[in-house]
Scaffold this motif. Structure first.
Motif, mmCIF file in Angstrom:
data_model
loop_
_atom_site.group_PDB
_atom_site.id
_atom_site.type_symbol
_atom_site.label_atom_id
_atom_site.label_comp_id
_atom_site.label_asym_id
_atom_site.label_seq_id
_atom_site.Cartn_x
_atom_site.Cartn_y
_atom_site.Cartn_z
ATOM 1 N N ALA A 226 86.678 66.158 38.638
ATOM 2 C CA ALA A 226 86.701 67.455 39.305
ATOM 3 C C ALA A 226 87.580 68.407 38.516
ATOM 4 O O ALA A 226 88.586 68.007 37.939
ATOM 5 C CB ALA A 226 87.203 67.321 40.739
ATOM 6 N N GLY A 227 87.196 69.674 38.511
ATOM 7 C CA GLY A 227 87.962 70.690 37.795
ATOM 8 C C GLY A 227 87.308 72.036 37.948
ATOM 9 O O GLY A 227 86.953 72.450 39.044
ATOM 10 N N PHE A 228 87.096 72.726 36.830
ATOM 11 C CA PHE A 228 86.416 74.019 36.882
ATOM 12 C C PHE A 228 85.777 74.307 35.537
ATOM 13 O O PHE A 228 86.152 73.752 34.501
ATOM 14 C CB PHE A 228 87.383 75.146 37.258
ATOM 15 N N SER A 257 87.237 80.144 41.719
ATOM 16 C CA SER A 257 87.507 78.927 42.485
ATOM 17 C C SER A 257 87.851 77.797 41.528
ATOM 18 O O SER A 257 87.423 77.776 40.374
ATOM 19 C CB SER A 257 86.314 78.546 43.359
ATOM 20 N N TYR A 258 88.665 76.875 42.023
ATOM 21 C CA TYR A 258 89.151 75.755 41.226
ATOM 22 C C TYR A 258 89.159 74.501 42.088
ATOM 23 O O TYR A 258 89.287 74.582 43.308
ATOM 24 C CB TYR A 258 90.590 75.988 40.750
ATOM 25 N N THR A 259 89.057 73.345 41.485
ATOM 26 C CA THR A 259 89.383 72.106 42.168
ATOM 27 C C THR A 259 90.531 71.452 41.434
ATOM 28 O O THR A 259 90.640 71.526 40.206
ATOM 29 C CB THR A 259 88.192 71.135 42.240
ATOM 30 N N ASN A 266 85.286 60.930 47.720
ATOM 31 C CA ASN A 266 84.638 62.105 47.125
ATOM 32 C C ASN A 266 84.978 63.394 47.855
ATOM 33 O O ASN A 266 84.224 64.372 47.762
ATOM 34 C CB ASN A 266 83.119 61.918 47.032
ATOM 35 N N GLN A 267 86.099 63.418 48.564
ATOM 36 C CA GLN A 267 86.611 64.670 49.125
ATOM 37 C C GLN A 267 87.392 65.395 48.037
ATOM 38 O O GLN A 267 88.143 64.773 47.272
ATOM 39 C CB GLN A 267 87.502 64.394 50.331
ATOM 40 N N ILE A 268 87.221 66.701 47.966
ATOM 41 C CA ILE A 268 87.737 67.506 46.867
ATOM 42 C C ILE A 268 88.575 68.633 47.435
ATOM 43 O O ILE A 268 88.198 69.245 48.447
ATOM 44 C CB ILE A 268 86.558 68.091 46.042
ATOM 45 N N VAL A 269 89.686 68.936 46.805
ATOM 46 C CA VAL A 269 90.511 70.060 47.241
ATOM 47 C C VAL A 269 90.795 70.986 46.069
ATOM 48 O O VAL A 269 90.783 70.588 44.905
ATOM 49 C CB VAL A 269 91.840 69.601 47.875
ATOM 50 N N GLY A 270 91.063 72.242 46.416
ATOM 51 C CA GLY A 270 91.356 73.247 45.401
ATOM 52 C C GLY A 270 91.676 74.572 46.051
ATOM 53 O O GLY A 270 92.297 74.619 47.122
ATOM 54 N N SER A 271 91.215 75.651 45.435
ATOM 55 C CA SER A 271 91.506 76.978 45.966
ATOM 56 C C SER A 271 90.475 77.973 45.482
ATOM 57 O O SER A 271 89.695 77.705 44.564
ATOM 58 C CB SER A 271 92.908 77.440 45.541
ATOM 59 N N GLU A 272 90.480 79.130 46.129
ATOM 60 C CA GLU A 272 89.636 80.237 45.699
ATOM 61 C C GLU A 272 90.427 81.533 45.782
ATOM 62 O O GLU A 272 91.366 81.659 46.568
ATOM 63 C CB GLU A 272 88.376 80.349 46.559
ATOM 64 N N LEU A 273 90.053 82.488 44.955
ATOM 65 C CA LEU A 273 90.628 83.825 44.964
ATOM 66 C C LEU A 273 89.541 84.794 45.366
ATOM 67 O O LEU A 273 88.486 84.874 44.715
ATOM 68 C CB LEU A 273 91.178 84.188 43.589
ATOM 69 N N HIS A 280 93.116 81.150 48.889
ATOM 70 C CA HIS A 280 93.001 80.237 50.025
ATOM 71 C C HIS A 280 92.826 78.801 49.532
ATOM 72 O O HIS A 280 92.072 78.543 48.583
ATOM 73 C CB HIS A 280 91.807 80.613 50.903
ATOM 74 N N ALA A 281 93.509 77.875 50.209
ATOM 75 C CA ALA A 281 93.320 76.452 49.946
ATOM 76 C C ALA A 281 92.009 76.002 50.575
ATOM 77 O O ALA A 281 91.681 76.375 51.698
ATOM 78 C CB ALA A 281 94.483 75.655 50.527
ATOM 79 N N LEU A 282 91.263 75.179 49.830
ATOM 80 C CA LEU A 282 89.937 74.747 50.279
ATOM 81 C C LEU A 282 89.813 73.230 50.229
ATOM 82 O O LEU A 282 90.448 72.565 49.415
ATOM 83 C CB LEU A 282 88.839 75.357 49.408
#
Length: 383
Positions: A226-228, A257-259, A266-273, A280-282
């Motif tokens: 996972a990444g971007f 957005s990023y992870t 397979n749950q993924i976390v990251g953020s978006e602008l 925001h944390a996602l």
């Protein structure tokens, strides 16, 4: 519902502010499956109020036995970036080497501090980013300070290893799974072609996205990274790679957005602008799912006080999520954890009077994977 799916409800997560040692900032970067978290904390020290980046201290927050406990691992200008399920923490510390201060890749466990060798024999800085359950550590080691040349680096019981690049001068490693596959980025050496998401597997480097710049920030034990990537509009897009197939994740309203992490469910976390500048944390509950804005797990009183969850940096196999909460009113930045079984109350504790740090960089390799039997007071030996 498959084993990799979770039904989300408003009350599934409990939010806890990890607080600080008196400063305005704390950051958490990694969480293991027992609930121990590694990151950086700050104190209320002279001069800190005038800068955004005050002196940081490598820290561990221990929530594994329902005991609220915070421990500083080292002195000023240290950071903890990774922790495995055997409670070994890795990161960096600032040490005196040959008469000058240098950032040194460091490992901590059970009160013992170990400095890791670098590709430049300590001449330039090195940072440890992650460690797997076999004690293998990855990060970066700089080989030239003038041009900031960094190489993805692996430390195991044979020594320090340069993982190489795609032909350029630069690479960094951010994660390693329990099968030994490493995730990060590498350069090709071509103009305007600086960083591509890569994995290092079985002695080979694999370019996950030959047509896009980007980075692989995490990899689970099934080899899903996972990444971007950076798209044609020069926007970053949260991305996962399954069997080297690139999948762009959806975002709510993000321009970028990023992870940052993926667990073994397979749950993924990251953020978006967002377009209006809000971050925001996602949480994505799988590569094909819509993102969950984690702000919904804050109480209204916390939102009214100015807090929002601006980024998620890690998730363990229990689904516990760590990240950064920002306060628009006070400009504080605090590490947080979202737990799924009602454990709360984590706060900063009084720092130890001294930190146990070896006098010299005497260790030339991590001799063997550091193991121990976990107890309820893992860090009691740290003074």
């Amino acid at each position: 519902m498959s084993s990799n799916e979770v039904s989300f409800q408003k009350n599934i997560y409990t939010y806890a502010d990890l607080s600080t040692f008196g400063g305005q900032y704390s950051f958490v970067y990694a969480i293991n499956n027992t609930g121990q978290m590694a990151g950086s904390d700050t104190k209320n020290e002279p001069g800190d109020e005038s800068v955004f980046a005050p002196a940081t201290y490598a820290a561990i927050w221990d929530n594994s036995y329902h005991v609220s406990k915070t421990t500083l691992l080292s002195g000023q200008d240290s950071n903890a970036y990774g922790i495995n399920n055997l409670s070994t923490v890795v990161g960096s510390s600032s040490e005196d080497i040959n008469g000058h201060t240098q950032t040194v890749a460091t490992a901590w466990q059970n009160g013992e501090t170990r400095y890791l060798p670098s590709l430049s024999n300590g001449q330039y800085k090195s940072i440890a980013r992650a460690i797997n359950d076999h004690g293998v550590i990855v990060g970066e080691s700089f080989t030239n300070s003038a041009s900031n040349e960094s190489r993805a680096t692996l430390w195991d019981d044979t020594g320090v290893i340069d993982l190489g690049t795609l032909g350029g001068k630069y690479s960094e490693a951010f994660a390693i799974n329990n099968t030994g596959t490493v995730a990060g980025w590498a350069s090709t050496g071509k103009p305007d072609d600086f960083m591509h998401p890569v994995i290092w597997k079985e002695g080979k480097i694999i370019n996950l996205s030959p047509t896009h710049l980007g980075m692989a920030a995490s990899i689970n034990d099934y080899g899903i990274a996972a990444g971007f990537i950076v798209d044609e509009q020069q926007s970053s897009r949260a991305t996962v790679w399954i069997n080297q197939k690139e999948i762009i994740l959806t975002s709510n309203a993000g321009t970028y957005s990023y992870t940052n992490a993926i667990n073994n469910k397979n749950q993924i976390v990251g953020s978006e602008l967002t377009k209006d500048g809000q971050q925001h944390a996602l949480l994505w509950n799988g590569p094909d799912s819509a993102p969950v804005n984690l702000d919904q797990f804050l109480d209204q009183s916390q939102i009214d006080d100015g807090w929002q969850l601006s980024g998620a940096s890690g998730i363990n196999d229990k689904g516990w999520i760590i990240g950064t909460a920002s306060n628009a009113k006070t400009h504080e930045v605090h590490a947080f954890v979202l737990t799924s079984d009602g454990i709360t109350g984590l706060t900063g504790a009084a720092p130890p009077e001294t930190a146990q740090v070896a006098a010299t960089v005497a260790v030339t390799t991590v001799a063997s994977p550091l193991t121990h039997e976990a107890t309820a007071d893992i860090w009691s030996g740290m003074v």
